[in-house]
Design a protein around this motif. Structure first.
Motif, PDB file in Angstrom:
ATOM      1  N   ARG B  31     -26.841 -20.079  13.289  1.00  0.00           N
ATOM      2  CA  ARG B  31     -27.554 -19.204  12.352  1.00  0.00           C
ATOM      3  C   ARG B  31     -28.440 -20.043  11.418  1.00  0.00           C
ATOM      4  O   ARG B  31     -29.567 -19.679  11.135  1.00  0.00           O
ATOM      5  CB  ARG B  31     -26.571 -18.348  11.561  1.00  0.00           C
ATOM      6  CG  ARG B  31     -27.216 -17.209  10.775  1.00  0.00           C
ATOM      7  CD  ARG B  31     -26.176 -16.231  10.253  1.00  0.00           C
ATOM      8  NE  ARG B  31     -25.757 -15.310  11.280  1.00  0.00           N
ATOM      9  CZ  ARG B  31     -26.070 -13.997  11.307  1.00  0.00           C
ATOM     10  NH1 ARG B  31     -26.818 -13.478  10.357  1.00  0.00           N
ATOM     11  NH2 ARG B  31     -25.637 -13.230  12.282  1.00  0.00           N
ATOM     12  N   ILE B  34     -31.539 -21.133  13.160  1.00  0.00           N
ATOM     13  CA  ILE B  34     -32.443 -20.013  13.437  1.00  0.00           C
ATOM     14  C   ILE B  34     -33.108 -19.521  12.147  1.00  0.00           C
ATOM     15  O   ILE B  34     -34.310 -19.288  12.097  1.00  0.00           O
ATOM     16  CB  ILE B  34     -31.675 -18.842  14.115  1.00  0.00           C
ATOM     17  CG1 ILE B  34     -31.201 -19.262  15.502  1.00  0.00           C
ATOM     18  CG2 ILE B  34     -32.541 -17.583  14.203  1.00  0.00           C
ATOM     19  CD1 ILE B  34     -30.134 -18.349  16.098  1.00  0.00           C
ATOM     20  N   VAL B  35     -32.303 -19.338  11.096  1.00  0.00           N
ATOM     21  CA  VAL B  35     -32.828 -18.767   9.851  1.00  0.00           C
ATOM     22  C   VAL B  35     -33.664 -19.793   9.086  1.00  0.00           C
ATOM     23  O   VAL B  35     -34.633 -19.432   8.416  1.00  0.00           O
ATOM     24  CB  VAL B  35     -31.672 -18.222   8.980  1.00  0.00           C
ATOM     25  CG1 VAL B  35     -32.200 -17.673   7.656  1.00  0.00           C
ATOM     26  CG2 VAL B  35     -30.908 -17.132   9.718  1.00  0.00           C
ATOM     27  N   TYR B  36     -33.283 -21.070   9.191  1.00  0.00           N
ATOM     28  CA  TYR B  36     -34.013 -22.134   8.490  1.00  0.00           C
ATOM     29  C   TYR B  36     -34.441 -23.177   9.515  1.00  0.00           C
ATOM     30  O   TYR B  36     -33.853 -24.268   9.590  1.00  0.00           O
ATOM     31  CB  TYR B  36     -33.119 -22.761   7.416  1.00  0.00           C
ATOM     32  CG  TYR B  36     -32.485 -21.745   6.482  1.00  0.00           C
ATOM     33  CD1 TYR B  36     -31.130 -21.424   6.580  1.00  0.00           C
ATOM     34  CD2 TYR B  36     -33.236 -21.078   5.518  1.00  0.00           C
ATOM     35  CE1 TYR B  36     -30.543 -20.482   5.746  1.00  0.00           C
ATOM     36  CE2 TYR B  36     -32.660 -20.138   4.679  1.00  0.00           C
ATOM     37  CZ  TYR B  36     -31.316 -19.839   4.798  1.00  0.00           C
ATOM     38  OH  TYR B  36     -30.734 -18.908   3.963  1.00  0.00           O
ATOM     39  N   TRP B  38     -36.490 -25.452   9.947  1.00  0.00           N
ATOM     40  CA  TRP B  38     -36.794 -26.843   9.642  1.00  0.00           C
ATOM     41  C   TRP B  38     -35.541 -27.714   9.680  1.00  0.00           C
ATOM     42  O   TRP B  38     -35.642 -28.921   9.832  1.00  0.00           O
ATOM     43  CB  TRP B  38     -37.525 -26.979   8.293  1.00  0.00           C
ATOM     44  CG  TRP B  38     -36.825 -26.351   7.123  1.00  0.00           C
ATOM     45  CD1 TRP B  38     -35.997 -26.956   6.224  1.00  0.00           C
ATOM     46  CD2 TRP B  38     -36.911 -24.977   6.716  1.00  0.00           C
ATOM     47  NE1 TRP B  38     -35.549 -26.063   5.297  1.00  0.00           N
ATOM     48  CE2 TRP B  38     -36.105 -24.831   5.562  1.00  0.00           C
ATOM     49  CE3 TRP B  38     -37.591 -23.860   7.201  1.00  0.00           C
ATOM     50  CZ2 TRP B  38     -35.952 -23.607   4.903  1.00  0.00           C
ATOM     51  CZ3 TRP B  38     -37.446 -22.651   6.540  1.00  0.00           C
ATOM     52  CH2 TRP B  38     -36.628 -22.532   5.407  1.00  0.00           C
ATOM     53  N   ALA B  52     -33.969 -18.295  19.389  1.00  0.00           N
ATOM     54  CA  ALA B  52     -32.610 -17.929  18.947  1.00  0.00           C
ATOM     55  C   ALA B  52     -31.624 -17.946  20.113  1.00  0.00           C
ATOM     56  O   ALA B  52     -30.518 -18.482  20.001  1.00  0.00           O
ATOM     57  CB  ALA B  52     -32.622 -16.560  18.276  1.00  0.00           C
ATOM     58  N   ILE B  56     -28.320 -20.279  20.336  1.00  0.00           N
ATOM     59  CA  ILE B  56     -26.994 -19.665  20.425  1.00  0.00           C
ATOM     60  C   ILE B  56     -26.272 -20.118  21.693  1.00  0.00           C
ATOM     61  O   ILE B  56     -25.055 -20.301  21.706  1.00  0.00           O
ATOM     62  CB  ILE B  56     -27.108 -18.126  20.344  1.00  0.00           C
ATOM     63  CG1 ILE B  56     -27.506 -17.710  18.915  1.00  0.00           C
ATOM     64  CG2 ILE B  56     -25.795 -17.441  20.730  1.00  0.00           C
ATOM     65  CD1 ILE B  56     -27.964 -16.284  18.774  1.00  0.00           C
ATOM     66  N   ASP B 109     -24.739 -21.250   2.894  1.00  0.00           N
ATOM     67  CA  ASP B 109     -25.015 -19.802   2.844  1.00  0.00           C
ATOM     68  C   ASP B 109     -24.752 -19.160   4.199  1.00  0.00           C
ATOM     69  O   ASP B 109     -24.262 -18.026   4.273  1.00  0.00           O
ATOM     70  CB  ASP B 109     -26.453 -19.539   2.399  1.00  0.00           C
ATOM     71  CG  ASP B 109     -26.646 -19.713   0.889  1.00  0.00           C
ATOM     72  OD1 ASP B 109     -27.793 -19.701   0.426  1.00  0.00           O
ATOM     73  OD2 ASP B 109     -25.621 -19.857   0.179  1.00  0.00           O
ATOM     74  N   ILE B 113     -22.118 -16.164   5.142  1.00  0.00           N
ATOM     75  CA  ILE B 113     -22.518 -14.913   5.782  1.00  0.00           C
ATOM     76  C   ILE B 113     -21.756 -14.673   7.087  1.00  0.00           C
ATOM     77  O   ILE B 113     -21.335 -13.546   7.371  1.00  0.00           O
ATOM     78  CB  ILE B 113     -24.052 -14.900   5.949  1.00  0.00           C
ATOM     79  CG1 ILE B 113     -24.645 -14.485   4.593  1.00  0.00           C
ATOM     80  CG2 ILE B 113     -24.511 -13.977   7.059  1.00  0.00           C
ATOM     81  CD1 ILE B 113     -26.136 -14.652   4.474  1.00  0.00           C
TER      82      ILE B 113
END
Lengths: 144, 147
Positions: B31, B34-36, B38, B52, B56, B109, B113
Motif C-alpha cells: 500500500r 502504491i499510495v506514495y 516515490w 498496483a 501486490i 500511516d 490503515i
C-alpha cells in the motif's frame, strides 16, 4: 502533487457513490477519532459544552464536514472556485490552521478502511488521499 | 523517553499478540509503494513495481513487508526504552539504506490503515491513539542516529 488525473476523479466518484449513504457515520467517526487521537484539535471546539468525541455537537460537526466533502466531489473539476466561500469561512472566521486539514483527512481515510475494508483498495486510497489533499489546498486558498 | 500507562501497554501487547504478520506486512508495504510511489526509490532491486497489481503480486515486496513489520517487535519488547531498542536499526537506515526519515510516517500511516481494515470497529479511537503513539515512538527512535 495535487493534480487529479481523470482516473483519480473517476475512482473518487465511484467510491463516493458506494459510501455516501453512510456519510453521516463516516463524518461522525472521523471527527471523533480526530478529537481522541489528536487532542490538540479540541482547541477549535472550546465553545462546545461537551467536547467528548461522541457528543451530539461532535457528531453534528462530523456530518457538516462530510457534507462539505460530498459537495467537493461534485466540484472536483474546479475546487478553488467551487470551495471559495468555504475557504473564506475557514480563513477569516474559523481560522483553522491548515495543518489540521491533513489530520482530519488521515482520520477520514482510517474510517474508510474500518467501514469499507474490501472497497478501500490501495488504488482507491491513493486517489482519495490526493482528492482530500486537493480539497485541503482549495480550503487554504484564501488564507493569505 | 516515552511514558506508557498500563492501559496503553496492554493495548499494544494485545494488538501484537493477535497480529498476522504474514498478512499485514505485505499489505502495508505494498500500500505504501502504491499510495506514495516515490518510496519505490528504495526498492530498485525488487523487479516489477509498474502498477498496483504488480506491486501486490510481487514476492519480494511481500517478503520485505513481513520483515519490516517484525521490526516493530523490537519496540514491543523494550517499550520503556524504545530509543535504545532501535539504535542499530537507526544507523542502518541512515548510513546504509539512506532512507528519508519523512518516509517513516508514510509507511506508518499505511500500517495503521491496513490494521484498521483488519480490525474494523474493534480499532476504536482509543486503540488508534495508542497504536499511533507507539508507531510515533518507533519512528522517532529510527530517526535518532541520523546526522
Amino acid at each position: 502533487m495535487t493534480t487529479l488525473t481523470a482516473k483519480d476523479k473517476q475512482t473518487v466518484k465511484a467510491f463516493w457513490a458506494k459510501v455516501s449513504g453512510k456519510s453521516e457515520d463516516i463524518g461522525a467517526d472521523a471527527v471523533a477519532r480526530m478529537l481522541v487521537v489528536y487532542p490538540q484539535t479540541k482547541i477549535y471546539f472550546s465553545h462546545w459544552p461537551d467536547q467528548s468525541p461522541n457528543s451530539p455537537a461532535a457528531r453534528k460537526h462530523g456530518i457538516t464536514v462530510m457534507m462539505g466533502v460530498g459537495d467537493a466531489v461534485t466540484k472536483m473539476d474546479d475546487l478553488k472556485e467551487g470551495l471559495k466561500e468555504l475557504s473564506q469561512l475557514h480563513a477569516f472566521t474559523l481560522r483553522v490552521d491548515p495543518g489540521n486539514f491533513k489530520i482530519l483527512s488521515h482520520n477520514i481515510l482510517v474510517v474508510m478502511a474500518v467501514m469499507f475494508p474490501t472497497d478501500f483498495t490501495p488504488d482507491v486510497h491513493v486517489s482519495l488521499d490526493k482528492f482530500l489533499a486537493a480539497v485541503s489546498l482549495a480550503l487554504s486558498e484564501k488564507y493569505r | 523517553m516515552v511514558n506508557w500507562t498500563k492501559t496503553e501497554k496492554a493495548t499494544i501487547t494485545d494488538i501484537f499478540s493477535h497480529l498476522d504478520y504474514d498478512d499485514i506486512g505485505p499489505k502495508a508495504l505494498s500500500r505504501c509503494l502504491i499510495v506514495y510511489p516515490w518510496t519505490q526509490r528504495y526498492f530498485s532491486g525488487f523487479g516489477n513495481l509498474y502498477n498496483a497489481a504488480a506491486i501486490i503480486g510481487n514476492a519480494k515486496v511481500a517478503e520485505h513487508g513481513i520483515k519490516v513489520l517484525h521490526g516493530l517487535d523490537l519496540g514491543l519488547k523494550k517499550m520503556d526504552n524504545i530509543e535504545a531498542a532501535y539504535a542499530d536499526l537507526s544507523s542502518l537506515h541512515s548510513e546504509k539504506l539512506h532512507v528519508d526519515p519523512d518516509n517513516f510516517k508514510l509507511l506508518s500511516d499505511c500500517i495503521t490503515i491496513v490494521l484498521a481494515a483488519k480490525l474494523g470497529s474493534a480499532f476504536t479511537a482509543e486503540t488508534q491513539a495508542t497504536f499511533q503513539k507507539f508507531l510515533g515512538a518507533v519512528m522517532s527512535a529510527l530517526g535518532k542516529q541520523y546526522h
